[in-house]
Motif scaffolding. Structure first.
Motif, mmCIF file in Angstrom:
data_model
loop_
_atom_site.group_PDB
_atom_site.id
_atom_site.type_symbol
_atom_site.label_atom_id
_atom_site.label_comp_id
_atom_site.label_asym_id
_atom_site.label_seq_id
_atom_site.Cartn_x
_atom_site.Cartn_y
_atom_site.Cartn_z
ATOM 1 N N MET A 1 0.998 -1.174 0.061
ATOM 2 C CA MET A 1 -0.449 -0.275 -0.139
ATOM 3 C C MET A 1 0.880 1.154 -0.261
ATOM 4 O O MET A 1 1.819 1.735 0.878
ATOM 5 C CB MET A 1 -1.018 -0.069 1.565
ATOM 6 C CG MET A 1 -1.544 0.838 1.340
ATOM 7 S SD MET A 1 -2.055 0.831 2.975
ATOM 8 C CE MET A 1 -3.606 2.937 3.122
ATOM 9 N N VAL A 2 0.146 1.947 -0.795
ATOM 10 C CA VAL A 2 1.527 3.619 -1.239
ATOM 11 C C VAL A 2 0.470 4.493 -0.107
ATOM 12 O O VAL A 2 -0.260 4.657 -0.066
ATOM 13 C CB VAL A 2 1.415 4.157 -2.378
ATOM 14 C CG1 VAL A 2 1.885 4.838 -2.543
ATOM 15 C CG2 VAL A 2 2.071 3.108 -3.209
ATOM 16 N N ALA A 26 16.512 7.787 1.574
ATOM 17 C CA ALA A 26 14.923 7.766 0.873
ATOM 18 C C ALA A 26 15.375 7.267 -0.170
ATOM 19 O O ALA A 26 14.457 6.358 -0.317
ATOM 20 C CB ALA A 26 14.425 9.397 0.692
ATOM 21 N N GLN A 27 16.790 7.344 -0.782
ATOM 22 C CA GLN A 27 17.208 6.123 -2.401
ATOM 23 C C GLN A 27 17.460 5.234 -1.925
ATOM 24 O O GLN A 27 17.245 4.431 -2.315
ATOM 25 C CB GLN A 27 18.189 7.375 -2.090
ATOM 26 C CG GLN A 27 17.820 8.481 -3.220
ATOM 27 C CD GLN A 27 18.986 9.408 -4.060
ATOM 28 O OE1 GLN A 27 20.914 9.411 -3.482
ATOM 29 N NE2 GLN A 27 18.901 9.828 -4.290
ATOM 30 N N ARG A 28 17.600 5.052 -0.892
ATOM 31 C CA ARG A 28 18.031 3.576 -0.402
ATOM 32 C C ARG A 28 16.959 2.836 0.240
ATOM 33 O O ARG A 28 16.590 1.543 -0.842
ATOM 34 C CB ARG A 28 18.840 3.291 1.157
ATOM 35 C CG ARG A 28 19.516 1.730 1.674
ATOM 36 C CD ARG A 28 20.171 1.614 2.904
ATOM 37 N NE ARG A 28 19.490 2.399 4.120
ATOM 38 C CZ ARG A 28 18.200 0.939 5.215
ATOM 39 N NH1 ARG A 28 18.821 0.010 4.191
ATOM 40 N NH2 ARG A 28 17.765 1.777 5.620
ATOM 41 N N LEU A 29 16.007 3.388 0.868
ATOM 42 C CA LEU A 29 14.254 2.577 0.454
ATOM 43 C C LEU A 29 13.561 2.618 -0.653
ATOM 44 O O LEU A 29 12.390 2.449 -0.235
ATOM 45 C CB LEU A 29 13.958 3.278 2.099
ATOM 46 C CG LEU A 29 15.059 3.435 3.678
ATOM 47 C CD1 LEU A 29 14.068 3.850 4.507
ATOM 48 C CD2 LEU A 29 14.669 1.820 3.946
ATOM 49 N N GLY A 30 14.182 3.472 -1.786
ATOM 50 C CA GLY A 30 12.713 3.952 -2.709
ATOM 51 C C GLY A 30 11.662 4.164 -2.262
ATOM 52 O O GLY A 30 10.644 4.520 -2.577
ATOM 53 N N VAL A 31 12.196 5.874 -1.183
ATOM 54 C CA VAL A 31 10.606 6.596 -0.782
ATOM 55 C C VAL A 31 11.035 8.108 -2.105
ATOM 56 O O VAL A 31 12.091 8.544 -2.236
ATOM 57 C CB VAL A 31 10.907 6.670 0.645
ATOM 58 C CG1 VAL A 31 9.968 7.804 0.242
ATOM 59 C CG2 VAL A 31 10.806 5.982 1.767
ATOM 60 N N ALA A 32 9.742 8.482 -1.824
ATOM 61 C CA ALA A 32 9.965 9.370 -2.962
ATOM 62 C C ALA A 32 10.386 10.235 -2.369
ATOM 63 O O ALA A 32 9.182 10.716 -1.212
ATOM 64 C CB ALA A 32 9.026 9.709 -4.637
ATOM 65 N N GLY A 33 10.232 11.938 -2.909
ATOM 66 C CA GLY A 33 9.379 13.106 -1.814
ATOM 67 C C GLY A 33 10.447 14.149 -1.706
ATOM 68 O O GLY A 33 11.005 13.764 -3.021
ATOM 69 N N ALA A 51 4.623 1.647 2.492
ATOM 70 C CA ALA A 51 4.294 2.223 3.958
ATOM 71 C C ALA A 51 5.066 1.258 4.507
ATOM 72 O O ALA A 51 5.946 2.374 5.715
ATOM 73 C CB ALA A 51 2.700 1.159 3.978
ATOM 74 N N SER A 52 5.801 0.442 4.371
ATOM 75 C CA SER A 52 7.189 -0.624 5.683
ATOM 76 C C SER A 52 8.157 0.568 5.335
ATOM 77 O O SER A 52 8.989 0.749 6.019
ATOM 78 C CB SER A 52 6.985 -1.846 5.095
ATOM 79 O OG SER A 52 7.607 -2.215 3.279
ATOM 80 N N ALA A 53 8.491 0.870 4.136
ATOM 81 C CA ALA A 53 8.993 1.924 3.945
ATOM 82 C C ALA A 53 9.391 3.037 4.366
ATOM 83 O O ALA A 53 9.961 4.048 4.165
ATOM 84 C CB ALA A 53 9.767 2.361 2.235
ATOM 85 N N VAL A 54 8.034 3.624 4.186
ATOM 86 C CA VAL A 54 8.155 5.392 4.728
ATOM 87 C C VAL A 54 7.721 5.046 6.568
ATOM 88 O O VAL A 54 8.371 6.157 6.872
ATOM 89 C CB VAL A 54 6.614 6.121 4.546
ATOM 90 C CG1 VAL A 54 6.174 7.052 5.211
ATOM 91 C CG2 VAL A 54 6.670 6.132 2.953
ATOM 92 N N ASN A 55 7.842 3.806 6.719
ATOM 93 C CA ASN A 55 7.651 4.177 8.311
ATOM 94 C C ASN A 55 9.411 4.089 9.195
ATOM 95 O O ASN A 55 9.683 4.346 10.030
ATOM 96 C CB ASN A 55 7.017 2.260 8.721
ATOM 97 C CG ASN A 55 5.365 2.453 9.454
ATOM 98 O OD1 ASN A 55 4.725 3.497 8.620
ATOM 99 N ND2 ASN A 55 5.326 1.393 8.815
ATOM 100 N N SER A 56 9.658 2.796 7.963
ATOM 101 C CA SER A 56 11.511 3.062 8.628
ATOM 102 C C SER A 56 12.033 4.730 8.109
ATOM 103 O O SER A 56 12.907 4.713 8.855
ATOM 104 C CB SER A 56 12.024 2.173 7.336
ATOM 105 O OG SER A 56 11.845 1.171 7.620
#
Length: 90
Positions: A1-2, A26-33, A51-56
């Motif tokens: 879920m994004v 963010a780049q390591r986890l694949g998070v944008a923004g 969700a798991s990446a954003v939580n990390s």
């Protein structure tokens, strides 16, 4: 879920590489923004991804890079936009 969140980080967070460290993580986890320093001394960011990446990322924000001292972390849920990549804003 994004998911997408806006994060405000307060404490000793300017001049310690917080924005650069955020982009690397963010780049390591694949998070944008994006991330930016605010004139009131806080750091503000919007994070979008699984969700798991954003939580990390939020867990990383709780500590920040070496030299940072985070005193408060505030998050607001937003609607995902499909943003790609991560940038440091001025």
């Amino acid at each position: 879920m994004v998911v997408r969140v806006r994060v405000t980080v307060q404490g000793a967070v300017h001049g310690v590489g917080f924005r650069f460290g955020t982009r690397v993580e963010a780049q390591r986890l694949g998070v944008a923004g994006w991330v930016r320093n605010r004139s009131d001394g806080a750091v503000e960011a919007e994070l979008e991804g699984e969700a798991s990446a954003v939580n990390s990322m939020l867990a990383w924000f709780d500590e920040g890079p070496p030299g940072a001292s985070v005193t408060m972390l505030t998050t607001t849920d937003l609607t995902p936009t499909g943003e790609q990549g991560f940038q440091i804003r001025s």
